[in-house]
Enzyme design. Structure first.
Site, PDB file in Angstrom:
ATOM      1  N   SER A  58       1.050  -0.955   0.077  1.00 22.33           N
ATOM      2  CA  SER A  58       0.012  -0.079   0.167  1.00 22.33           C
ATOM      3  C   SER A  58       1.189   0.969   0.122  1.00 22.33           C
ATOM      4  O   SER A  58       1.833   1.480  -0.703  1.00 22.33           O
ATOM      5  CB  SER A  58      -1.329  -0.243   1.158  1.00 22.33           C
ATOM      6  OG  SER A  58      -2.396   0.898   1.262  1.00 22.33           O
ATOM      7  N   ASP A  65      -8.470  -5.135  -6.023  1.00 25.56           N
ATOM      8  CA  ASP A  65      -8.436  -4.113  -5.400  1.00 25.56           C
ATOM      9  C   ASP A  65      -8.287  -3.049  -6.292  1.00 25.56           C
ATOM     10  O   ASP A  65      -8.074  -2.658  -6.860  1.00 25.56           O
ATOM     11  CB  ASP A  65      -6.564  -4.103  -4.846  1.00 25.56           C
ATOM     12  CG  ASP A  65      -6.264  -3.040  -4.406  1.00 25.56           C
ATOM     13  OD1 ASP A  65      -7.171  -2.350  -3.588  1.00 25.56           O
ATOM     14  OD2 ASP A  65      -4.509  -2.752  -3.892  1.00 25.56           O
ATOM     15  N   HIS A 112      -5.848  -6.178  -2.280  1.00 25.88           N
ATOM     16  CA  HIS A 112      -4.750  -5.707  -1.185  1.00 25.88           C
ATOM     17  C   HIS A 112      -3.600  -6.079  -1.170  1.00 25.88           C
ATOM     18  O   HIS A 112      -3.559  -6.785   0.134  1.00 25.88           O
ATOM     19  CB  HIS A 112      -4.864  -4.369  -0.916  1.00 25.88           C
ATOM     20  CG  HIS A 112      -4.209  -3.505  -0.520  1.00 25.88           C
ATOM     21  ND1 HIS A 112      -4.601  -2.249  -1.761  1.00 25.88           N
ATOM     22  CD2 HIS A 112      -4.225  -2.318   0.560  1.00 25.88           C
ATOM     23  CE1 HIS A 112      -3.949  -1.380  -1.316  1.00 25.88           C
ATOM     24  NE2 HIS A 112      -3.710  -1.500  -0.012  1.00 25.88           N
TER      25      HIS A 112
END
Length: 497
Positions: free
Chosen positions: A189, A432, A457
């Site tokens: 991320s 995602d 993710h």
């Protein structure tokens, strides 16, 4: 995630509707770690169980100026595990996790990939906490003081964080007499963005980077601001007929945001196994949400199936508005899957200065909107002036929407990185919503994109389980092979030198 500029903050309790309303403004786009579920306690026990040891490093406040205050220091936390390390004499590798916007212990406990590959590589593991998060606050380690005003929180930026990481890594290697040990950085991320940027900016410190679910292209004029909500819509497309009605039935801004957070978070963490990453969730939470949302339709269309057990949330709720009931039950899967919460508050009031909101108002300006054509969410056109108005009103600062692409690049990324970069893995799962801002195609032989059609993710960084699908096992094997090649080439260069 973003909604319309003017929205309503709504609080409501279990089995009831609206409790109060307050009018406010712009909603900050958020990564998963900046919206940690309240049910998750970050007072974790992994240190006691031997997963890592917590240490502190005396870090410089300001790496880029020479004013008297720049030389102030603070204590930056990092976690270390040397269980499998081959040692400095063998130049054994060091794997470093680039801390995200939150407590570093939480990231360590959700990055099983590093712990599981450490024995194979005989690697030392290090997890560095991002400044202004967790326990790594300047100005005496006091969060309230550090976030008190723009003067103190002004030292919070991705460039300062990267310099922190470089400084700590170099010092650690010197202290361990491991100056020739190769370093591979890892992140997911926002941490994945930092890992990629670290490899670009500090190639003399790290030989490679695994950047998982890193939307380094989710900035102004690089990708469509509608990619995020379009991908969420795509995740739910099999049941599109009902979901499209969401934009017609719901108009209160904060309620849309609350529902969008639930649906988007389920899409982000649509893992093949149960998880507690953002919240306690079942395996494939999107499927669970869809079952709840489409209870009535499935019951009519497919009467031979028994959906009573799966959809008991619907059966147990009584409300006048059937649509609202179904939406509430669907959101409840994310917000209250354990059944322990009794009241929810859609409270988007401004948090104290600092943290993710500060970053999203200064440099990480990531356009997110909702398309009028085909999106299951109410249309919202992202406008820079809305962001500027909000950030000036709340933080008294002017956002710098082009700074990230000036500092790290992004435009014509293939042409640029092919000539200037190497040894980066970009993983993205197409389920995602952030994958729309990721690198989805190979840039060169050494900057590779690994794309999983069913991936969520940074699912590749999670601890493995016996229930992992074969495609996920294959992706991890491929990542390990690429990293092994980096390290092997490094050792060969070291011998030749």
């Amino acid at each position: 995630m973003a909604t319309s500029f003017q929205f309503t903050i709504i609080g409501f309790c279990l089995f009831s509707l609206l409790c109060f309303t307050i009018t406010f403004a712009y909603v900050i786009p958020r990564f998963p770690s900046s919206m940690l579920h309240p049910a998750l306690d970050v007072n974790l026990l992994s240190a006691q169980n031997g997963l890592y040891t917590a240490k502190f490093f005396t870090q410089t406040l300001d790496h880029f100026n020479y004013n008297p205050q720049s030389y102030q220091t603070f204590q930056q936390r990092y976690l270390i595990n040397d269980t499998y390390w081959g040692g400095a004499k063998n130049n054994a590798p060091i794997f470093v996790y680039m801390g995200n916007e939150g407590d570093i212990e939480w990231f360590a406990q959700n990055t099983g990939f590093m712990f599981e590959t450490a024995p194979y590589f005989k690697a030392l593991l290090v997890f560095i906490e991002h400044r202004y998060y967790g326990k790594s606050f300047p100005f005496g380690g006091n969060e309230e003081v550090a976030d008190a005003n723009t003067t103190t929180v002004g030292y919070m930026s991705s460039t300062q964080a990267l310099a922190d990481y470089a400084t700590l890594i170099i010092d650690l290697k010197n202290n361990l007499s491991a100056t020739d040990s190769p370093v591979v950085v890892v992140g997911g991320s926002y941490g994945g963005m930092l890992a990629a940027w670290f490899r670009m900016k500090y190639p003399h410190v790290a030989i490679g980077a695994l950047a998982s679910s890193a939307p380094i292209l989710q900035f102004l004029d690089l990708v469509s601001p509608y990619t995020y909500t379009d991908i969420i819509t795509q995740d739910y497309k099999l049941y599109y007929l009902f979901l499209f009605s969401l934009r017609h039935y719901i108009s209160a801004g904060a309620l849309v945001y609350w529902l969008q957070m639930a649906l988007g978070s389920a899409a982000m963490t649509d893992y093949p196994t149960p998880s507690v990453f953002l919240a306690p969730l079942p395996a494939y939470p999107v499927r669970k949400v869809l079952m709840v949302l489409n209870y009535c339709f499935l019951k009519v269309l497919l009467p031979i199936f028994n959906f009573n057990t799966m959809c008991e949330a619907i059966d147990n709720l009584s409300a006048v508005n059937e649509t609202f009931t179904k939406l509430y039950a669907a959101a409840n899967i994310f917000y209250n899957y354990t059944g322990t919460a009794t009241c929810f508050f859609l409270d988007n009031t401004t948090a104290p200065l600092g943290g993710w909101d500060w970053q999203a108002c200064t440099e990480l300006i990531m356009p997110l909107g909702a398309n009028n054509e085909g999106s299951m969410f109410p249309p919202y056109k992202w406008k820079l002036r809305d962001v500027e108005f909000y950030c000036k009103r709340v933080y008294h600062i002017q956002p710098r929407p082009h700074w990230i692409t000036t500092e790290f690049g992004g435009h014509d990324i293939k042409r640029v990185l092919k000539r200037s970069g190497s040894n980066i893995i970009f993983f993205n799962g197409l389920r995602d919503p952030w994958s729309g801002g990721g690198v989805l195609k190979n840039i060169s032989e050494t900057i590779v994109a690994i794309v999983a059609k069913e991936g969520a993710h940074h699912v590749d960084l999670r601890f493995s389980t016996t229930e992992d699908p074969e495609w996920l096992k294959d992706i991890r094997k491929r990542e390990i092979k690429i990293i092994a090649n980096w390290i092997s080439q490094y050792y060969q260069d070291l011998l030749n030198q």
